[in-house]
Design an enzyme around this catalytic site. Structure first.
Site, PDB file in Angstrom:
ATOM      1  N   LYS A 192      -6.291 -60.948 -20.421  1.00 45.00           N
ATOM      2  CA  LYS A 192      -7.371 -61.873 -20.088  1.00 45.00           C
ATOM      3  C   LYS A 192      -7.023 -63.275 -20.574  1.00 45.00           C
ATOM      4  O   LYS A 192      -6.239 -63.432 -21.521  1.00 45.00           O
ATOM      5  CB  LYS A 192      -8.670 -61.425 -20.785  1.00 45.00           C
TER       6      LYS A 192
ATOM      7  N   ARG B 277     -12.698 -48.181 -15.547  1.00 45.91           N
ATOM      8  CA  ARG B 277     -12.793 -47.153 -14.495  1.00 45.91           C
ATOM      9  C   ARG B 277     -11.803 -46.028 -14.746  1.00 45.91           C
ATOM     10  O   ARG B 277     -12.030 -44.893 -14.346  1.00 45.91           O
ATOM     11  CB  ARG B 277     -12.612 -47.813 -13.111  1.00 45.91           C
TER      12      ARG B 277
HETATM   13  N1  BES Z   1     -14.829 -55.320 -19.216  1.00 47.99           N
HETATM   14  C1  BES Z   1     -14.465 -55.986 -18.034  1.00 47.99           C
HETATM   15  C2  BES Z   1     -15.661 -56.430 -17.186  1.00 47.99           C
HETATM   16  C3  BES Z   1     -16.527 -57.492 -17.774  1.00 47.99           C
HETATM   17  C4  BES Z   1     -16.265 -58.831 -17.520  1.00 47.99           C
HETATM   18  C5  BES Z   1     -17.627 -57.167 -18.535  1.00 47.99           C
HETATM   19  C6  BES Z   1     -17.064 -59.811 -18.062  1.00 47.99           C
HETATM   20  C7  BES Z   1     -18.432 -58.159 -19.052  1.00 47.99           C
HETATM   21  C8  BES Z   1     -18.153 -59.474 -18.818  1.00 47.99           C
HETATM   22  C9  BES Z   1     -13.585 -55.088 -17.151  1.00 47.99           C
HETATM   23  O1  BES Z   1     -12.803 -54.182 -17.825  1.00 47.99           O
HETATM   24  C10 BES Z   1     -12.700 -55.994 -16.384  1.00 47.99           C
HETATM   25  O2  BES Z   1     -11.929 -56.664 -16.993  1.00 47.99           O
HETATM   26  N2  BES Z   1     -12.841 -55.982 -15.068  1.00 47.99           N
HETATM   27  C11 BES Z   1     -12.073 -56.805 -14.223  1.00 47.99           C
HETATM   28  C12 BES Z   1     -11.713 -55.993 -13.002  1.00 47.99           C
HETATM   29  C13 BES Z   1     -10.666 -56.629 -12.136  1.00 47.99           C
HETATM   30  C14 BES Z   1      -9.345 -56.661 -12.846  1.00 47.99           C
HETATM   31  C15 BES Z   1     -10.574 -55.839 -10.871  1.00 47.99           C
HETATM   32  C16 BES Z   1     -12.906 -58.030 -13.852  1.00 47.99           C
HETATM   33  O3  BES Z   1     -14.115 -57.913 -13.703  1.00 47.99           O
HETATM   34  O4  BES Z   1     -12.330 -59.095 -13.737  1.00 47.99           O
HETATM   35 ZN    ZN Z   2     -10.927 -55.016 -18.424  1.00 46.17          ZN
END
Ligand code: BES
Ligand code: ZN
Ligand code: ZN
Length: 477
Positions: free
Chosen positions: A252, A326
């Protein structure tokens, strides 16, 4: 702070401060109208005014609705906690709004100061409700006692979840989550089984293991169960418990990593729900499963390009290690369905940023195959004071997670509809006989807040707890 009921008229209760809710029309006939109006009070929503010489605090409310009472009570208590009074009293506003007022007070007065070197405790220690309505009539005290006891259990379970979510990734590791589960099991007489990495290997939960592999804090699978004698229903709850989500090798960015301690909120929610269910002694058998994992980087991290075999045998092409929740849920859903034959299976996960894009930062995304069941949940969440909205599936979106290499891909080929494609990914791990009995809740937006809103203060909100208890108590007969 204690919240109690005194079976006596408001004016005979001994307290430092009286709290009143006033509509703009009522303000016109208020005994202190002149002073209040001179102080600029118009009885608008979220407006309050305290006449200290009269020991009176008035809060504006546009109309008598649960939603407005809940947030007005939360705002009032936050203000009152800054004064030096030790006790506050208030009347009833009709029995139907009592629950909302209690929740507003208990949730609104929540503070989390474990990491402050000099916490500043409020002097307010007691809130006393009269059984007398503002119009002078008495409410049934047995009914009120029951509402008070139930609402306190539900609000305190919500605060329990907030406390867990707010802890740092250093303090709340997967191992820490299992310690919490064990102590909850002990205090609430629940059964508790915990799998470590060896146990996960025995269960062939390769996807969950892969996500946790680069962390120095190994994963845990938690299974808590509450088994009353003659349950009306058996319900399985599954929670995403990422104690930290760095994104893994698909790392991230610096700003989006901040707050990712909240990625365990789904797991914390299912623990809070089973806590409340057991304290309410509901006639429902509940199983809470938590996939507690930390998603980190390192030489042994799982990678984009890996192919993982989930517990149910399906293979997953990993194209983004940040879509890790997931993967964990795929295995935990598989495990839960194998171990427990239930009437319903619900999962709670801070799964996608896309859910926030779709619904805004306050609303839980509701997804699944059963239209009537989803509608029940929308009603339950409305009743409970949580916000939720349905994000609809369709067969075209399903094609976006096809993989050339494996059975399914962990990310969509298109950048839109990410909350739904994530849910459609999970659908691959729901057994055929459970398709109509499954609902997925994306709490990415609703589980955490960095600015106070409604009954919430900075941090975890406890999303999922109130709406699930509402659904269980009303739709689960
Ligand atoms: N934990 C995150 C989702 C999230 C983002 C929760 C912001 C709360 C606030 C999840 O694991 C994630 O990183 N999802 C990605 C998915 C993408 C890579 C398809 C996302 O939402 O960017
Ligand atoms: Zn994630
Ligand atoms: Zn995540």
């Amino acid at each position: 702070m204690t919240v109690k009921l005194a079976n006596q008229p408001l004016n005979t209760i001994n307290a430092d401060l009286t709290l009143e809710f006033v509509t703009p029309q009522q303000l016109m006939a208020h005994p202190q109208k002149e002073l209040l109006v001179r102080a600029g009070f118009k009885a608008e929503a979220e407006q309050s005014c305290t006449l200290h010489e009269h020991r009176l605090m008035v809060c504006g409310i546009n109309e008598f609705s649960d939603e407005l009472f809940r947030s007005a009570a939360a705002n009032a208590i936050k203000t009152a906690m800054n004064y030096a009074y030790t006790s506050l009293k208030l009347a009833q506003y009709g029995q139907t709004h009592f629950k909302a007022l209690i929740e507003g007070i208990v949730l609104g007065s929540y503070t989390f100061d474990s990491y402050k070197s000099e916490p500043k405790p409020s002097s307010l220690v007691e809130v006393i409700f009269s059984n007398e309505d503002t119009n002078g009539s008495d409410e049934d005290t047995n009914d009120l006692e029951k509402i008070l006891a139930q609402s306190l259990i539900i609000s305190k379970a919500t605060n329990f979840v907030r406390n867990l979510v707010n802890q740092t990734p250093y303090d709340m590791t997967p191992q820490g989550m299992s310690v919490v589960a064990q102590s909850l099991a002990k205090s609430n007489s629940l059964e508790c089984t915990i799998l470590d990495v060896n146990g996960l290997q025995d269960e062939k939960m390769e996807a969950m293991i892969a996500v946790g592999r680069a962390s120095i804090h190994p994963p845990r699978l938690i299974h808590l169960s509450y088994k009353p004698k003659n349950p009306k229903k058996v319900i399985t709850l599954v929670g995403k418990g990422l104690t930290y989500d760095s994104g893994g090798l698909s790392l991230k960015g610096a700003t989006s990593m901040v707050t990712m301690k909240m990625d365990k909120a789904g797991g914390c929610a299912v623990m809070g729900i089973i806590k409340a269910v057991s304290e309410l002694e509901l006639d429902i058998e509940v199983h809470a499963f938590v996939g507690a994992v930390e998603n980190m980087i390192g030489g042994n991290a799982y990678k984009p390009d890996d192919v993982l075999r989930a517990k149910n045998g399906k293979t997953i092409e990993v194209r983004n290690t940040d879509a890790e929740g997931r993967l964990v849920l795929a295995d935990v859903l598989g495990y839960a369905q194998e171990k427990v034959k239930s009437d319903f299976i619900f999962d709670y996960a801070t799964l996608t940023g896309a859910c926030m894009v779709a619904l805004g930062p306050y609303t839980t995304g509701v997804m699944g195959h059963n239209e009537a069941l989803k509608q029940e949940w929308i009603t339950a969440s409305e009743q409970s004071g949580e916000y939720s909205g349905i994000l609809p599936f369709n067969r075209h979106l399903k094609k976006l997670i096809k993989s050339e290499l494996a059975d399914v891909c962990n990310v969509s080929s298109k950048p839109y509809g990410g909350a739904i494609t994530a849910a459609l990914f999970l659908d691959n791990f729901i057994d055929e006989n459970m398709k109509e009995k499954w609902v997925h809740f994306d709490i990415a937006g609703s589980a955490y807040t960095e600015s106070a809103w409604d009954v919430h203060t900075y941090g975890g909100t406890g999303a999922g707890v109130r709406m699930t208890l509402e659904w269980m108590m009303h739709s689960c007969k």
